[in-house]
Design an enzyme around this catalytic site. Structure first.
Site, PDB file in Angstrom:
ATOM      1  N   SER A   3      19.468 106.537 -38.983  1.00 40.72           N
ATOM      2  CA  SER A   3      18.910 105.426 -37.361  1.00 40.72           C
ATOM      3  C   SER A   3      19.672 105.931 -35.950  1.00 40.72           C
ATOM      4  O   SER A   3      20.430 106.747 -36.163  1.00 40.72           O
ATOM      5  CB  SER A   3      19.006 104.844 -37.090  1.00 40.72           C
ATOM      6  OG  SER A   3      20.089 103.520 -37.548  1.00 40.72           O
TER       7      SER A   3
ATOM      8  N   CYS B  20      11.324 110.317 -41.983  1.00 41.93           N
ATOM      9  CA  CYS B  20      11.606 110.544 -40.814  1.00 41.93           C
ATOM     10  C   CYS B  20      10.364 111.501 -39.872  1.00 41.93           C
ATOM     11  O   CYS B  20      10.385 112.202 -38.706  1.00 41.93           O
ATOM     12  CB  CYS B  20      12.762 111.239 -40.486  1.00 41.93           C
ATOM     13  SG  CYS B  20      12.876 112.457 -41.601  1.00 41.93           S
TER      14      CYS B  20
HETATM   15  P1  NAD Z   1      20.418 103.136 -40.789  1.00 49.11           P
HETATM   16  O1  NAD Z   1      21.154 104.492 -39.829  1.00 49.11           O
HETATM   17  O2  NAD Z   1      20.377 101.979 -40.887  1.00 49.11           O
HETATM   18  O3  NAD Z   1      21.346 103.869 -42.236  1.00 49.11           O
HETATM   19  C1  NAD Z   1      21.959 105.300 -42.391  1.00 49.11           C
HETATM   20  C2  NAD Z   1      22.974 105.455 -42.869  1.00 49.11           C
HETATM   21  O4  NAD Z   1      23.982 104.554 -42.279  1.00 49.11           O
HETATM   22  C3  NAD Z   1      23.304 104.939 -44.238  1.00 49.11           C
HETATM   23  O5  NAD Z   1      24.175 105.028 -45.498  1.00 49.11           O
HETATM   24  C4  NAD Z   1      23.934 103.364 -43.578  1.00 49.11           C
HETATM   25  O6  NAD Z   1      25.044 102.899 -44.618  1.00 49.11           O
HETATM   26  C5  NAD Z   1      25.175 104.047 -42.577  1.00 49.11           C
HETATM   27  N1  NAD Z   1      25.053 102.339 -41.596  1.00 49.11           N
HETATM   28  C6  NAD Z   1      23.980 101.723 -41.019  1.00 49.11           C
HETATM   29  N2  NAD Z   1      24.684 101.353 -40.000  1.00 49.11           N
HETATM   30  C7  NAD Z   1      25.805 101.686 -39.489  1.00 49.11           C
HETATM   31  C8  NAD Z   1      27.434 100.763 -38.358  1.00 49.11           C
HETATM   32  N3  NAD Z   1      26.760 100.166 -37.433  1.00 49.11           N
HETATM   33  N4  NAD Z   1      28.293 101.960 -38.933  1.00 49.11           N
HETATM   34  C9  NAD Z   1      28.233 103.510 -39.745  1.00 49.11           C
HETATM   35  N5  NAD Z   1      27.223 103.388 -40.359  1.00 49.11           N
HETATM   36  C10 NAD Z   1      26.390 102.791 -40.793  1.00 49.11           C
HETATM   37  O7  NAD Z   1      18.765 103.841 -41.938  1.00 49.11           O
HETATM   38  P2  NAD Z   1      18.737 103.588 -42.604  1.00 49.11           P
HETATM   39  O8  NAD Z   1      17.312 102.569 -42.475  1.00 49.11           O
HETATM   40  O9  NAD Z   1      18.646 103.584 -43.597  1.00 49.11           O
HETATM   41  O10 NAD Z   1      16.943 104.914 -42.750  1.00 49.11           O
HETATM   42  C11 NAD Z   1      16.072 105.227 -41.961  1.00 49.11           C
HETATM   43  C12 NAD Z   1      16.103 106.031 -41.120  1.00 49.11           C
HETATM   44  O11 NAD Z   1      16.872 107.223 -41.085  1.00 49.11           O
HETATM   45  C13 NAD Z   1      15.915 106.004 -39.606  1.00 49.11           C
HETATM   46  O12 NAD Z   1      15.297 105.698 -38.259  1.00 49.11           O
HETATM   47  C14 NAD Z   1      15.266 107.545 -40.068  1.00 49.11           C
HETATM   48  O13 NAD Z   1      13.787 108.124 -39.193  1.00 49.11           O
HETATM   49  C15 NAD Z   1      15.994 108.120 -39.948  1.00 49.11           C
HETATM   50  N6  NAD Z   1      15.911 109.517 -40.980  1.00 49.11           N
HETATM   51  C16 NAD Z   1      15.779 110.648 -40.351  1.00 49.11           C
HETATM   52  C17 NAD Z   1      15.872 111.415 -40.812  1.00 49.11           C
HETATM   53  C18 NAD Z   1      15.822 112.755 -40.185  1.00 49.11           C
HETATM   54  O14 NAD Z   1      16.192 113.855 -40.718  1.00 49.11           O
HETATM   55  N7  NAD Z   1      15.966 112.688 -39.217  1.00 49.11           N
HETATM   56  C19 NAD Z   1      15.658 112.096 -41.723  1.00 49.11           C
HETATM   57  C20 NAD Z   1      15.707 110.330 -42.853  1.00 49.11           C
HETATM   58  C21 NAD Z   1      15.671 108.904 -41.973  1.00 49.11           C
END
Ligand code: NAD
Length: 516
Positions: free
Chosen positions: A244, A299
């Site tokens: 995200s 995404c």
């Molecule tokens: P997320 O941001 O919650 O988590 C992503 C990763 O970051 C995970 O491995 C998680 O453990 C880690 N993480 C979470 N909170 C954290 C923090 N506070 N500090 C450090 N690390 C942390 O995302 P999600 O819910 O797993 O996935 C969905 C999101 O990913 C959506 O926003 C989607 O749009 C995005 N996404 C983007 C793409 C792209 O190519 N731009 C592709 C897939 C998903």
């Protein structure tokens, strides 16, 4: 209803009745006992815990980095042909075991089997690309850049690299990074999503079977504790992350502050502009597939339709017609077209945003809040939801909902549509539907978005191109996979050389070298 095992292929299971632990995979070994914190992994269709996932401590993170560091010198020096050989064998194993991996994805993510198989196929394409690494890493050579002097460039690995990946593509996103990074001679610590952790272990085991030496790829489960340690660890040279936007920004800022090369892909709000001359039936098919596939948890999902002029009414009707027939169910069951969302929290957040949209005055024409799926009473389901007459200040438009909710905004002209797309903070993907080639060309030129589809709703680039958004959808300079991936995971070195030639000795010269 189909039931599946809860542990990855070769992982240790828990004792009867207890969910098994998804192991870390460090230095070629599965670590099957949790030493500290652990979390639940759900089957979202059933709302049931199917596994436990360890959440790595700082010390465990350091151990994974140490394993990657120890493996680096030998792997970096392994010949290109041997590295490619591992990729070729990995490709064959992954191809043969697609269905097993797809079942793991469906169990922990919820997406339907066909969609999970599609995810594996798109990941496999990156492995295909990485098989060509001997060709991709060829440098440049110029003979006689000055008299008797040659110059050449080489691309070398950057060292220990880390990948941080999201829940929504538990196999494909790791496959965007890992094959290219290790084929380039790096060693890797992968921190997959703790919500869908087993696919990464499955991939690591296949790579081991393909001949990857221990320590080259390590899979470490965890949350912010592990991520934050990786971001500051002095032995980690580069971070590739997908998630995200707030997390992407945090990873980019913290990682770069600690001197690392970082690419951090973020969230999205992808617009599909439909012009009055578009084929409405075709556009409606595309919109429904792109908005509700994977329950909108892509995404590159289309989450906002920008209907130009009088196309709005027939387009809305055509979408509603399709939504009435959409089969929502357990992704593991044949016939399901859309599965659940990832967690109960995600469901509640999506339902809350739907309530806000209705309160803000948008027309809620299809409401998925009350959906019940027989046999999945505890599953995290939200039915397909459609809003019309949405305006840019409403939260259903501003926020990335990441669920099966599509909003329609009505505008009068192409220029208004373009301004709307370009005014959004996110800029991952977008699409235009029209039969007018000149307008489509104008759009792809003028739109400020990283990936553009022309009558293609989800323009995810093939593995030999590169994937990435602009603005709040990507922090950093390079996109992922394709040649951008090779560039991200290598450092350029330029060499200038000559061999002693007595006829060209000019004695001591303190001037800055000039060419001649
Ligand atoms: P997320 O941001 O919650 O988590 C992503 C990763 O970051 C995970 O491995 C998680 O453990 C880690 N993480 C979470 N909170 C954290 C923090 N506070 N500090 C450090 N690390 C942390 O995302 P999600 O819910 O797993 O996935 C969905 C999101 O990913 C959506 O926003 C989607 O749009 C995005 N996404 C983007 C793409 C792209 O190519 N731009 C592709 C897939 C998903």
């Amino acid at each position: 209803m189909t039931t599946t095992t809860s542990a990855p292929a070769n992982a240790a299971s828990g004792t009867q009745g207890e969910p098994s632990l998804v192991p870390h995979y460090v230095d070629g070994a599965l670590l099957t006992s949790a030493t500290g914190r652990a979390g639940n992994v759900f089957n979202p269709a059933l709302g049931a815990v199917v596994a436990r996932v360890p959440l790595a401590s700082v010390e465990e993170t350091d151990a994974a980095v140490a394993a990657a560091k120890a493996a680096l010198p030998a792997w970096r020096d392994t010949s290109l042909v041997k590295r490619a050989g591992v990729m070729f064998r990995f490709r064959e194993l992954l191809d043969a075991r697609r269905s097993e991996l797809a079942a793991i994805i469906t169990r922990e993510h919820g997406k339907v089997t066909d969609d999970a198989l599609g995810e594996v196929a798109r990941g496999l394409e990156v492995v295909d690309f990485a098989c060509g690494i001997p060709h991709l890493l060829k440098g440049e050579f110029s003979e006689n850049v000055s008299t008797g002097i040659d110059a050449w460039s080489v691309r070398q690995s950057v060292g220990v690299v880390a990948g941080i990946t999201p829940f929504n593509f538990p196999a494909m996103v790791p496959l965007w990074m890992v094959p290219i990074a290790i084929a380039c001679g790096n060693t890797f610590v992968l921190k997959p999503s703790e919500k869908a952790p087993s696919s990464a272990v499955f991939l690591a085991e296949l790579l081991q079977e393909a001949g990857l030496p221990k320590g080259v790829l390590n899979v470490l489960h965890g949350d912010a504790v592990a991520v934050n340690r990786l971001l500051e660890h002095p032995d980690v040279a580069a971070i590739s992350s997908v998630g995200s936007t707030p997390v992407a920004q945090h990873i980019y800022e913290t990682g770069t502050r600690h001197g690392k090369r970082v690419q951090a892909l973020g969230g999205a709000k992808n617009h599909m502009v439909v012009l009055p001359d578009a084929d409405v039936e075709w556009a409606a098919d595309a919109a429904v597939g792109a908005a509700y596939g994977s329950a909108g948890q892509r995404c590159m999902a289309i989450s906002a339709i920008v209907a130009v002029g009088d196309v709005a009414d027939p387009l809305r009707a055509a979408i509603e017609q399709r939504l009435a027939k959409l089969r929502v169910g357990n992704g593991a069951e044949a016939g399901s077209e859309m599965g659940p969302v990832i967690t109960a929290d995600a469901r509640d957040r999506i339902v809350g945003l739907i309530e806000e949209g209705a309160r803000d005055g948008a027309a809620l024409t299809v409401d998925g809040r009350a959906l019940k799926v027989p046999g999945c009473d505890k599953g995290f389901f939200v039915g397909p939801t459609l809003f019309d007459n949405v305006t840019p200040e409403m939260s259903v438009y501003r926020e990335e909902i990441f669920g099966p909710v599509l909003v329609i905004l009505r505008v009068d002209s192409y220029d208004e549509a373009l301004a709307l797309v370009n005014g959004n903070q996110y800029a991952n993907g977008t699409a235009i539907f029209t039969n007018d080639g000149a307008v489509a060309r104008k759009f792809q030129n003028e739109v400020e978005v990283g990936m553009v589809g022309i009558n293609v709703p989800i323009p995810v680039p093939m593995a030999f191109f590169s994937f990435g958004g602009w603005k709040q959808s990507l922090f950093g300079d390079t996109h992922v996979h394709g040649m951008e991936g090779v560039r991200f995971f290598t450092r350029m070195k330029a060499v200038t050389g000559r061999w002693p030639d007595p006829s060209r000795r000019h004695g001591v010269n303190l001037g800055f070298p000039t060419n001649g």
